[in-house]
Design a protein around this motif. Structure first.
Motif, PDB file in Angstrom:
ATOM      1  N   ILE A  12       0.735  -1.029  -0.167  1.00 27.84           N
ATOM      2  CA  ILE A  12       0.074   0.085  -0.299  1.00 27.84           C
ATOM      3  C   ILE A  12       1.305   1.261   0.130  1.00 27.84           C
ATOM      4  N   THR A  13       0.814   2.131  -1.629  1.00 32.26           N
ATOM      5  CA  THR A  13       2.048   2.846  -1.126  1.00 32.26           C
ATOM      6  C   THR A  13       1.192   4.227  -1.698  1.00 32.26           C
ATOM      7  N   GLY A  14       1.680   5.408  -1.827  1.00 34.68           N
ATOM      8  CA  GLY A  14       0.994   6.940  -2.028  1.00 34.68           C
ATOM      9  C   GLY A  14       2.270   7.619  -1.387  1.00 34.68           C
ATOM     10  N   THR A  15       1.374   9.384  -1.459  1.00 35.13           N
ATOM     11  CA  THR A  15       2.492  10.498  -1.143  1.00 35.13           C
ATOM     12  C   THR A  15       1.975  10.182   0.542  1.00 35.13           C
ATOM     13  N   PRO A  16       2.720  10.883   1.715  1.00 34.03           N
ATOM     14  CA  PRO A  16       2.504  10.679   3.305  1.00 34.03           C
ATOM     15  C   PRO A  16       0.919  11.726   2.977  1.00 34.03           C
ATOM     16  N   LEU A  26      -7.044  -1.217   8.787  1.00 30.44           N
ATOM     17  CA  LEU A  26      -8.462  -1.511   8.288  1.00 30.44           C
ATOM     18  C   LEU A  26      -8.814  -3.786   6.905  1.00 30.44           C
ATOM     19  N   LEU A  27      -7.746  -2.652   7.143  1.00 33.82           N
ATOM     20  CA  LEU A  27      -7.262  -4.332   6.450  1.00 33.82           C
ATOM     21  C   LEU A  27      -6.760  -5.631   6.672  1.00 33.82           C
ATOM     22  N   ASP A  96       2.449  -9.165  -5.006  1.00 27.67           N
ATOM     23  CA  ASP A  96       0.932  -9.312  -5.693  1.00 27.67           C
ATOM     24  C   ASP A  96      -0.187  -8.281  -6.198  1.00 27.67           C
ATOM     25  N   LEU A  97       0.570  -7.241  -5.069  1.00 30.48           N
ATOM     26  CA  LEU A  97      -0.462  -6.527  -5.826  1.00 30.48           C
ATOM     27  C   LEU A  97       0.072  -4.758  -4.504  1.00 30.48           C
ATOM     28  N   VAL A  98      -0.299  -4.093  -6.032  1.00 29.34           N
ATOM     29  CA  VAL A  98       0.350  -2.440  -5.282  1.00 29.34           C
ATOM     30  C   VAL A  98      -0.912  -1.663  -5.478  1.00 29.34           C
ATOM     31  N   VAL A  99      -1.339  -1.499  -4.069  1.00 27.56           N
ATOM     32  CA  VAL A  99      -2.423  -0.257  -4.326  1.00 27.56           C
ATOM     33  C   VAL A  99      -2.057   1.494  -4.261  1.00 27.56           C
ATOM     34  N   VAL A 100      -2.073   1.967  -4.435  1.00 21.66           N
ATOM     35  CA  VAL A 100      -1.597   2.867  -4.904  1.00 21.66           C
ATOM     36  C   VAL A 100      -2.415   4.459  -4.375  1.00 21.66           C
ATOM     37  N   LEU A 101      -2.198   4.700  -3.778  1.00 23.75           N
ATOM     38  CA  LEU A 101      -3.987   5.336  -2.869  1.00 23.75           C
ATOM     39  C   LEU A 101      -3.483   7.176  -3.583  1.00 23.75           C
ATOM     40  N   ARG A 102      -4.878   7.803  -3.894  1.00 17.21           N
ATOM     41  CA  ARG A 102      -4.488   8.961  -4.184  1.00 17.21           C
ATOM     42  C   ARG A 102      -5.767   9.996  -3.536  1.00 17.21           C
ATOM     43  N   CYS A 103      -5.364  11.429  -2.368  1.00 14.17           N
ATOM     44  CA  CYS A 103      -6.063  12.291  -2.333  1.00 14.17           C
ATOM     45  C   CYS A 103      -6.093  13.686  -2.783  1.00 14.17           C
ATOM     46  N   ASP A 104      -7.049  14.204  -3.081  1.00 11.46           N
ATOM     47  CA  ASP A 104      -7.714  15.533  -3.024  1.00 11.46           C
ATOM     48  C   ASP A 104      -6.061  16.762  -2.917  1.00 11.46           C
ATOM     49  N   LEU A 158     -12.016   4.515   2.228  1.00 10.45           N
ATOM     50  CA  LEU A 158     -11.790   3.845   3.300  1.00 10.45           C
ATOM     51  C   LEU A 158     -12.391   1.950   3.320  1.00 10.45           C
ATOM     52  N   GLU A 159     -13.689   1.868   3.712  1.00 11.56           N
ATOM     53  CA  GLU A 159     -14.349   1.002   3.739  1.00 11.56           C
ATOM     54  C   GLU A 159     -14.202   0.522   1.712  1.00 11.56           C
ATOM     55  N   SER A 160     -14.554   1.323   1.562  1.00 12.15           N
ATOM     56  CA  SER A 160     -15.193   0.545  -0.213  1.00 12.15           C
ATOM     57  C   SER A 160     -13.787  -0.189  -0.275  1.00 12.15           C
ATOM     58  N   ASN A 161     -13.012   0.761  -0.393  1.00 11.05           N
ATOM     59  CA  ASN A 161     -11.444   0.334  -0.988  1.00 11.05           C
ATOM     60  C   ASN A 161     -10.879  -1.027   0.108  1.00 11.05           C
ATOM     61  N   VAL A 162     -11.127  -1.166   1.154  1.00 10.71           N
ATOM     62  CA  VAL A 162     -10.459  -2.419   1.998  1.00 10.71           C
ATOM     63  C   VAL A 162     -11.103  -3.576   0.919  1.00 10.71           C
ATOM     64  N   SER A 163     -12.639  -3.218   0.701  1.00  8.44           N
ATOM     65  CA  SER A 163     -14.017  -4.325   0.715  1.00  8.44           C
ATOM     66  C   SER A 163     -12.925  -4.847  -0.503  1.00  8.44           C
ATOM     67  N   ARG A 164     -12.748  -4.029  -1.273  1.00  9.52           N
ATOM     68  CA  ARG A 164     -11.996  -4.298  -2.484  1.00  9.52           C
ATOM     69  C   ARG A 164     -10.913  -5.129  -3.015  1.00  9.52           C
ATOM     70  N   VAL A 165     -10.516  -4.835  -2.178  1.00  4.37           N
ATOM     71  CA  VAL A 165      -8.794  -5.739  -1.315  1.00  4.37           C
ATOM     72  C   VAL A 165      -9.682  -6.794  -0.841  1.00  4.37           C
ATOM     73  N   VAL A 166     -10.284  -6.965  -0.231  1.00  7.68           N
ATOM     74  CA  VAL A 166     -10.792  -8.531   1.006  1.00  7.68           C
ATOM     75  C   VAL A 166     -11.941  -9.354  -0.676  1.00  7.68           C
ATOM     76  N   GLU A 167     -12.100  -9.266  -1.468  1.00  8.09           N
ATOM     77  CA  GLU A 167     -12.245  -9.585  -2.844  1.00  8.09           C
ATOM     78  C   GLU A 167     -11.066 -10.370  -3.352  1.00  8.09           C
ATOM     79  N   TRP A 168     -10.477  -9.336  -3.989  1.00  8.00           N
ATOM     80  CA  TRP A 168      -9.416  -9.861  -4.508  1.00  8.00           C
ATOM     81  C   TRP A 168      -8.126 -10.744  -3.653  1.00  8.00           C
TER      82      TRP A 168
END
Ligand code: DAT
Length: 178
Positions: A12-16, A26-27, A96-104, A158-168
């Motif tokens: 899980i990566t992204g800008t600080p 949560l994951l 196996d998976l790289v999640v890049v988080l983005r924010c305004d 947050l919740e939908s991202n974590v659900s998505r990774v759980v499904e993955w």
């Protein structure tokens, strides 16, 4: 690449400030397999995996060889979340998976102000988010199928991202344990 693992290694990566640790915590709670959350920045401090501390930037200059040696057995075995603001150091065979988080960027600015970072550090991170630095890094380091870009602005994300990774993870397991 991941044929020997029975649980995945997820970066899980992204800008600080984008929400990496919040997502990783949560994951780790919701994953269908045990996943150990490794905050790589904390590990660098705890295990002295750095060359020096830069007071001006309030950041550690990482000793990459030491960090890779420390992480190799853990990450290649799987069952881990690697939480760090950069990802290109991690070899493809670990991941196996790289999640890049983005924010305004204005929301990110507010989050970073609460950390009492020096202004230049807030500016640098804000600019990096606008320029998609971490996303580009992930895309140039891993095959496209492994990289997913997700928004992290509110708790619904947050919740939908974590659900998505759980499904993955469930799909990954079905593929790798049969
Ligand atoms: P990082 O680990 O990327 O540095 P963090 O997880 O510590 O970021 O989050 C920084 C702050 O922003 C923290 O107070 C939690 C908040 N935050 C991050 N993503 C969020 C989201 N999707 N919903 C609500 N709050 C979030």
């Amino acid at each position: 690449m991941s044929s020997k693992r029975t649980s995945p290694t997820i970066v899980i990566t992204g800008t600080p400030g984008v929400g990496k640790s919040t997502h990783a915590q949560l994951l780790a709670q919701e994953a269908p397999v045990p996943l150990k959350h490794i905050n790589v920045g904390d590990l660098v401090k705890e295990k002295n995996l750095y060359e020096r501390y830069d007071e001006d930037w309030q950041s550690y200059e990482v000793d990459e060889d030491k960090l890779l040696d420390e992480l190799e057995p853990i990450a290649s075995a799987g069952g881990v979340i690697l939480d760090w603001h950069t990802c290109e150091l991690f070899p493809e065979r670990w991941v196996d998976l790289v999640v890049v988080l983005r924010c305004d960027h204005s929301k990110l600015w507010e989050r970073l102000e609460t950390r009492n970072y020096p202004l230049k550090k807030i500016q640098e991170n804000n600019e990096a988010e606008i320029m998609e630095v971490v996303l580009e890094e992930a895309r140039s380091s891993y095959v496209p199928e492994v990289v997913v870009e997700l928004r992290s602005e509110g708790t619904e994300d947050l919740e939908s991202n974590v659900s998505r990774v759980v499904e993955w993870i469930k799909a990954w397991q079905a593929d790798h344990t049969s």
